[in-house]
Design a protein around this motif. Structure first.
Motif, PDB file in Angstrom:
ATOM      1  N   UNK A 165      25.556  -8.507  -4.117  1.00  0.00           N
ATOM      2  CA  UNK A 165      26.555  -8.834  -3.102  1.00  0.00           C
ATOM      3  C   UNK A 165      27.910  -8.176  -3.387  1.00  0.00           C
ATOM      4  N   UNK A 166      27.984  -7.419  -4.471  1.00  0.00           N
ATOM      5  CA  UNK A 166      29.295  -6.935  -4.921  1.00  0.00           C
ATOM      6  C   UNK A 166      29.516  -5.445  -4.711  1.00  0.00           C
ATOM      7  N   UNK A 167      28.601  -4.784  -4.000  1.00  0.00           N
ATOM      8  CA  UNK A 167      28.798  -3.359  -3.743  1.00  0.00           C
ATOM      9  C   UNK A 167      28.894  -2.563  -5.040  1.00  0.00           C
ATOM     10  N   UNK A 168      29.940  -1.769  -5.143  1.00  0.00           N
ATOM     11  CA  UNK A 168      30.143  -0.958  -6.353  1.00  0.00           C
ATOM     12  C   UNK A 168      31.297  -1.499  -7.202  1.00  0.00           C
ATOM     13  N   UNK A 169      31.595  -2.772  -7.046  1.00  0.00           N
ATOM     14  CA  UNK A 169      32.736  -3.351  -7.747  1.00  0.00           C
ATOM     15  C   UNK A 169      32.512  -3.493  -9.247  1.00  0.00           C
ATOM     16  N   UNK A 170      31.269  -3.594  -9.685  1.00  0.00           N
ATOM     17  CA  UNK A 170      31.007  -3.637 -11.125  1.00  0.00           C
ATOM     18  C   UNK A 170      31.406  -2.309 -11.762  1.00  0.00           C
ATOM     19  N   UNK A 171      31.028  -1.220 -11.126  1.00  0.00           N
ATOM     20  CA  UNK A 171      31.490   0.099 -11.597  1.00  0.00           C
ATOM     21  C   UNK A 171      33.010   0.153 -11.647  1.00  0.00           C
ATOM     22  N   UNK A 172      33.620  -0.321 -10.573  1.00  0.00           N
ATOM     23  CA  UNK A 172      35.077  -0.244 -10.457  1.00  0.00           C
ATOM     24  C   UNK A 172      35.763  -1.021 -11.571  1.00  0.00           C
ATOM     25  N   UNK A 173      35.255  -2.198 -11.886  1.00  0.00           N
ATOM     26  CA  UNK A 173      35.841  -3.009 -12.959  1.00  0.00           C
ATOM     27  C   UNK A 173      35.748  -2.284 -14.293  1.00  0.00           C
ATOM     28  N   UNK A 174      34.594  -1.752 -14.610  1.00  0.00           N
ATOM     29  CA  UNK A 174      34.434  -1.057 -15.882  1.00  0.00           C
ATOM     30  C   UNK A 174      35.279   0.210 -15.950  1.00  0.00           C
TER      31      UNK A 174
END
Length: 915
Positions: A165-174
């Protein structure tokens, strides 16, 4: 200017000598670190820059102040930053499972250390967004979920949610965390303060150890996505965190090697796993390959010699892989260049927008090789120079790119030109430097004139190492834009042809004609764009609101009805993106030529296309007739029929800029247009028809005239005037289509493109449209520069056999009359009035009783009362009266009978006086 023209001839002659094969790379690579953004001398140079340049001091202070926030937090709590990385903190999952473009779950064996969490989806849409860094839950890993913000609720409350549900936000956070660590590594290298090294090391060690122990994702659907996945992203071309990790490691190398010696092999193997997966996955035959190559190259730059690793895969291995080696999904720079660039034209095998991306990447590689490795990539791949020199061919007279395929038209990107000047200066290539200096000054007159302090410099470590200001040779004059374009240019590897009669932004005319060959192409048959009065008046529609992943792209923007083309039986279509549906160039005038050739008063092209869905044969003959320094018009003859008959209908689509469209009979009488539900998906037609609305129609066999008008802010309203021959069983429509998205980002448009539907004219021919072709004349005009055409008529044609011969008579207000004959059987004589021809295309221009222009196109005979042109073989012959004498060009030997005298003429490509 003759000097510039000579430079162009010499330069293009030189770069045609492109050599294929293995690129020998024997330069000595530095052993010390850093070596990616700078070298061993970089510290003193950077400190001097900060001391002497106000902008550098400002960037340094802001960078340090920003990083100190997190250094202070890390001093107080060593794991404050690293604990906010998105990792599998509890599960230590070694395996990641996806279903197509969506994350499913993680599992596998438990690794000895936390592993890197995979991102949620390939696309960017997300119901849950990232919290602020300070709000991120440390060591967040409960039941495989992440704690993110619910975008749909007031205040965006944080809640546990599945990563999908988070799109590419995990990449963005890292990436955010790794960016902070990258800056800290730079500050340690520059200042020697260990607090920065500790911050950077904690984040780097945690993440890279997690990459080492984690495997490449597995697609449970066993689909195409399996060949695209990266270690951190659904696409190997978006392993963007490497742009942070590579310089971090390079600046921190000596510290890591001294204090974490036992981990150096793990770090190196993690980098190599990353590079090997990028080699294994991706797309080799387009711009993806270069983006992949840049990641591989960056990793190779910071690895040690091959001999340092048991598998023999170090920096030489990966750099050579970029240059020379190929796998199924990663080709070498040399192989990709051989595949993608046409060695004759220099055109890249994708649409113009993506061609610019590729040239930017290739020339960036050239700069990288010059700066870091002292190796001349342009010399090794000479087609790079030819490709950059060919980019002006894409330009309309207003200097904007053609819009076919997945292109957002814009102005020419001059960065590749600048880089080739720098490459020439670095390697002592004066001829190349002079050529591209003249070219750059033509398209960017302010280039090389930067003075004073740098302004608005971004706060980034890269700002200290950006390329030095470009210094241009003041003795080289700017080239003329006419030196870099051709009157007719044909690029078969993208099935694209352009005709132009000049490059004056206001008065010149240009046709861009394309089918669908290469990558990022649409299903559009033989599609055209028309230029006039400073704008692409008949544009390509664009990509759509959601790029090529959107439904509007799939159903409308990529399909026939959004283009200026002919759709058969409402079903014409074929695969988009990578398409293999080109047209064949049957004949043209002038011949496709090198840039700088003289413009001619008549141009034309005749192309053939097989529409596969309906199994239809289509030809489109288009031409420009120049009638004065500031006047001229277009001719369009489109023939279409199904191979085995049974034609239901052929729909001729034309879209034009503007706010108002009027449609009448050619004599001005009312057609009594009525609302209609035709042009619809109903009837098993394309979905694209459903996007067309506000439709009105009339069934008529009358010749018609349509006028599309742009309401200009200065009241000098611009119009495109269209005359079309009437036929039995012909229905004509006015309608509105979705906005012209391709131009929606273009600055200085006369109205808001996004809010204005596209004016659309459709002519529907019931039955076949071969012997009843669509025959049209287009003329741009404005309030202050009214059209010169007073009347267009379509006289009868007599021929021995029934064929598709047509006649056009264009009368102008200054007393000139042009008579045009065109036939699908050029070997047969056709007659209309006092003119006879055996030709694909023939024109006789007479002004106030005096012949002024005659043209025989792909023919053997043109006969008028006073002049006869004959050729034993099909030829293009232009006869023009100017400055009191007749001049001619001829593609084959011919005879001209004029004033009771017969001239036997040899083939000649340049205008020659008739003697």
């Amino acid at each position: 200017m003759r000097v510039v023209s000579l430079l162009i001839c010499l330069f293009i002659s030189g770069i045609l000598q492109a050599q294929k094969g293995h690129i020998t790379f024997q330069q000595q690579l530095p052993d010390s670190h850093p070596r990616y953004l700078t070298d061993a001398n970089g510290k003193s140079e950077t400190l001097h820059l900060i001391k002497t340049e106000a902008w550098a001091k400002d960037v340094f202070e802001k960078l340090k102040r920003r990083t100190d926030i997190y250094a202070n937090l890390t001093d107080a709590q060593p794991d404050w930053l690293l604990s906010r990385l998105a990792m599998y903190w509890q599960s230590h999952a070694t395996d990641v499972y996806i279903k197509g473009e969506t994350f499913d779950h993680a599992g596998g064996e438990k690794a000895p250390a936390p592993t890197v969490r995979y991102t949620g989806t390939r696309g960017t849409f997300a119901t849950h967004g990232r919290p602020r860094l300070e709000d991120v839950v440390p060591y967040d890993d409960t039941d495989g979920n992440v704690t993110f913000c619910n975008n749909a609720l007031p205040g965006r409350p944080m809640e546990s949610v599945h990563p999908s549900k988070t799109g590419r936000n995990i990449e963005s956070l890292n990436r955010e965390i790794m960016g902070i660590a990258r800056d800290a590594a730079f500050l340690y290298w520059l200042t020697g303060q260990e607090r920065y090294a500790k911050l950077a090391t904690g984040v780097f060690d945690t993440y890279m150890t997690g990459i080492y122990y984690r495997n490449v994702p597995i697609d449970l659907n066993h689909g195409h996505q399996q060949t695209l996945v990266g270690m951190s992203s659904f696409e190997v071309i978006h392993e963007d965190i490497l742009y942070d990790i590579v310089p971090l490691y390079d600046f921190l190398y000596d510290y890591l090697n001294a204090r974490h010696t036992d981990k150096m092999d793990i770090y190196a193997e993690a980098f190599k796993k990353w590079a090997d997966n990028i080699i294994a996955n991706g797309v080799p035959h387009n711009n993806w390959n270069l983006m992949q190559a840049r990641y591989i190259m960056n990793i190779g730059m910071i690895l040690e010699d091959n001999k340092q690793y048991p598998d023999g895969k170090g920096r030489e291995y990966y750099i050579d892989y970029v240059l020379n080696r190929s796998s199924i999904r990663q080709w070498s720079l040399a192989r990709l260049a051989d595949y993608g660039f046409d060695p004759q034209t220099g055109i890249w095998a994708e649409c113009p927008g993506y061609c610019n991306v590729v040239l930017n990447d290739y020339t960036s590689f050239a700069t990288l090789f010059d700066r870091n490795l002292n190796f001349d990539l342009v010399k090794a791949l000479p087609v790079i120079s030819k490709a950059v020199s060919a980019t002006p061919q894409y330009l309309f007279p207003n200097r904007m790119l053609c819009g076919f395929g997945d292109t957002h038209p814009g102005y020419l990107n001059t960065a590749p030109i600048s880089r080739l000047i720098q490459n020439a200066q670095h390697n002592g290539k004066k001829e190349q430097e002079d050529y591209f200096t003249a070219m750059l000054k033509c398209f960017n007159p302010n280039a090389g004139q930067e003075t004073g302090m740098k302004k608005d410099v971004r706060v980034s470590i890269n700002s200290f190492f950006d390329d030095k200001p470009l210094e241009l040779n003041p003795a080289i004059e700017a080239g003329k834009i006419e030196d870099y374009v051709s009157p007719l240019f044909y690029a078969p590897n993208v099935s694209w042809l352009v005709q132009r009669n000049g490059m004056h932004p206001r008065h010149s005319l240009m046709i861009s004609l394309n089918a669908s060959e290469g990558n990022h192409m649409h299903a559009n048959g033989i599609s055209m764009e028309l230029y006039g009065k400073g704008y692409v008046l008949g544009p390509d529609a664009g990509i759509g609101l959601y790029s090529y992943s959107g439904l509007d792209y799939l159903e409308y923007y990529s399909q026939f009805p959004s283009h200026n083309t002919v759709c058969v039986d409402g079903i014409s279509s074929y695969p988009v993106m990578k398409s293999n549906h080109s047209f064949d160039l049957k004949s043209s005038f002038p011949a496709s030529s090198k840039p700088g050739s003289a413009f001619t008063p008549v141009t034309y092209s005749d192309v053939y296309f097989r529409e596969p869905e309906s199994r239809a044969d289509q030809t489109r003959l288009m031409g420009i007739v120049t009638t004065g320094p500031e006047t001229g018009y277009y001719v369009d003859i489109f023939r279409s029929r199904k191979e085995q008959g049974g034609d239901k209908m052929h729909d001729y689509f034309y879209h034009n800029l503007g706010q108002t469209l009027t449609l009448t009979a050619a004599d001005g009488s009312d057609l009594n247009l009525q609302p209609t539900e035709e042009l619809a998906f109903a009837g098993a037609h394309l979905y694209a028809y459903s996007y067309i609305y506000d439709k009105k129609s009339a069934t008529t066999d009358k010749d018609i005239k349509a006028t599309f008008t742009i309401d200009m802010p200065d009241n000098d309203d611009i119009s495109m005037n269209l005359w079309m021959k009437g036929e039995a069983e012909r229905e004509v429509f006015t309608a509105l289509s979705p906005m012209t998205e391709g131009l929606s980002r273009t600055p200085s448009m006369p109205y808001n493109i996004k809010e204005q539907p596209t004016l659309t004219f459709v002519a529907r021919q019931k039955g076949e449209a071969w012997n009843r072709p669509f025959v049209a004349v287009y003329e741009p005009s404005s309030q202050k520069e009214p059209g010169c055409i007073s009347e267009v008529s379509f006289p009868e044609v007599n021929s021995k056999n029934k064929n598709s011969a047509v006649s056009v008579c264009v009368r102008q207000k200054d007393g000139r009359t042009d008579y045009i004959l065109s036939s699908d059987r050029p070997e047969e004589i056709c007659t209309s009035g006092n003119m006879s021809a055996q030709a694909t295309y023939a024109l006789w221009g007479n002004k106030q009783g005096n012949d002024c222009t005659l043209f025989l196109g792909n023919g053997t005979l043109l006969s008028t009362p006073n002049i006869i042109i004959k050729s034993a073989t099909p030829a293009n012959v232009l006869l023009e009266y100017k400055n009191g004498t007749w001049h001619y060009t001829a593609s084959a030997d011919c005879t001209v009978s004029l004033n009771k005298k017969t001239y036997r003429l040899k083939a000649v490509s340049k205008a020659t006086e008739l003697k």
